[in-house]
Design a protein around this motif. Structure first.
Motif, short mmCIF file in Angstrom:
data_model
loop_
_atom_site.label_atom_id
_atom_site.label_comp_id
_atom_site.label_asym_id
_atom_site.label_seq_id
_atom_site.Cartn_x
_atom_site.Cartn_y
_atom_site.Cartn_z
N ASN A 74 40.35 42.67 33.92
CA ASN A 74 41.68 42.29 34.40
C ASN A 74 42.60 43.50 34.54
OD1 ASN A 74 41.00 39.62 34.70
ND2 ASN A 74 41.89 38.96 32.75
N ALA A 75 42.33 44.56 33.80
CA ALA A 75 43.15 45.77 33.92
C ALA A 75 42.88 46.47 35.26
CB ALA A 75 42.85 46.73 32.77
N LYS A 76 41.67 46.29 35.78
CA LYS A 76 41.30 46.91 37.06
C LYS A 76 41.29 45.91 38.21
CE LYS A 76 38.40 50.55 35.03
NZ LYS A 76 37.05 51.17 34.99
N ASN A 77 41.67 44.66 37.93
CA ASN A 77 41.67 43.61 38.97
C ASN A 77 40.33 43.53 39.69
OD1 ASN A 77 44.34 43.02 38.38
ND2 ASN A 77 45.17 44.22 40.08
N THR A 78 39.27 43.54 38.92
CA THR A 78 37.93 43.57 39.49
C THR A 78 37.01 42.55 38.83
OG1 THR A 78 38.18 45.93 39.99
CG2 THR A 78 35.95 45.05 40.02
N LEU A 79 36.24 41.89 39.69
CA LEU A 79 35.23 40.92 39.28
C LEU A 79 33.85 41.55 39.51
CD1 LEU A 79 34.55 37.86 38.55
CD2 LEU A 79 34.40 37.52 41.04
N TYR A 80 32.91 41.23 38.64
CA TYR A 80 31.57 41.81 38.74
C TYR A 80 30.50 40.72 38.70
CZ TYR A 80 34.09 46.02 37.26
OH TYR A 80 34.99 47.05 37.16
N LEU A 81 29.33 41.06 39.26
CA LEU A 81 28.15 40.23 39.09
C LEU A 81 26.97 41.17 38.89
CD1 LEU A 81 27.10 37.30 39.02
CD2 LEU A 81 26.41 37.61 41.42
N GLN A 82 26.46 41.20 37.68
CA GLN A 82 25.26 41.98 37.38
C GLN A 82 24.05 41.10 37.64
OE1 GLN A 82 24.87 45.28 36.31
NE2 GLN A 82 22.69 44.87 36.63
N MET A 83 23.18 41.55 38.52
CA MET A 83 22.02 40.76 38.92
C MET A 83 20.75 41.50 38.52
SD MET A 83 23.27 39.44 42.66
CE MET A 83 23.20 41.06 43.38
#
Lengths: 117, 111
Positions: A74-83
């Protein structure tokens, strides 16, 4: 203006790994649930995973459970998906999405993941 | 996590009305008033058209309407226009574990 910009897609061999990112802007990222939805070439939409606003709760479709991990910064306004342990059937455009009232109100443009040898 | 059932294709003439059905089960469509509908033009990201069965987001034409009866939800488009030609997907909340399930999609052709 709400913007969701995915990155990290590409060609990967079966069994390989890939990490998708989604940069969010134009809204208070930390207030919203976020999801990944995918669409195989010429096929329909499939819900993949969801994370709540503070990252403390996640859900996965049975087809990816144990192989994919959703997370957010949330500090970087970024969502991730590790696949991990990718399979041919994971080949799809992956959309980063925001939800409100149990519906997706904003979609990114998607990033293509191709799993092939 | 079976997909919701939609007709593969529907068609209608300019100015006419069409309805797209979306059939689920008592675990998803029938149990929650949390059905949404999305429009997708070729090569584009989907767009939200209806949420919570029958509510329209700001900016969506009132030609689009949604309803539900039992395990089946429906999207009706009245006064068909050429730009309505697209793929349409329904989606339903299905509980905290499964969360969301989409329909297989319906291709609308405007004649």
């Amino acid at each position: 203006e709400v913007q969701l910009v995915e990155s990290g897609g590409g060609l990967v061999q079966p069994g390989g790994s890939l990490r998708l990112s989604c940069a969010a802007s134009g809204f208070t990222f930390s207030s919203y649930w976020m999801h990944w939805v995918r669409q195989a070439p010429g096929k329909g939409l499939v819900w993949v995973s969801r994370i709540n606003s503070d990252g403390s709760s996640t859900n996965y479709a049975d087809s990816v459970k144990g192989r994919f991990t959703i997370s957010r910064d949330n500090a970087k306004n970024t969502l991730y998906l590790q696949m991990n342990s990718l399979r041919a059937e994971d080949t799809a455009v992956y959309y980063c999405t925001r939800s409100v009232n149990y519906a997706v109100d904003y979609w990114g443009q998607g990033t293509l993941v191709t799993v092939s040898s | 996590q079976s997909a919701l059932t939609q007709p593969a294709s529907v068609s209608g003439s300019l100015g006419q009305s069409i309805t797209i059905s979306c059939t689920g089960t008592s675990s998803d469509v029938g149990n929650y008033n949390l059905v949404s509908w999305y429009q997708q033009h070729p090569g584009k990201a989907p767009k939200l058209m209806i949420y919570e069965v029958s509510k329209r987001p700001s900016g969506v034409s009132n030609r689009f309407s949604g309803s539900k009866s039992g395990n089946t939800a429906s999207l009706t488009i009245s006064g068909l226009q050429a730009e309505d030609e697209a793929d349409y997907y329904c989606c339903s909340y299905a509980g905290f574990t499964t969360l969301w399930v989409f329909g297989g999609g319906t291709r609308l052709t405007v004649l």
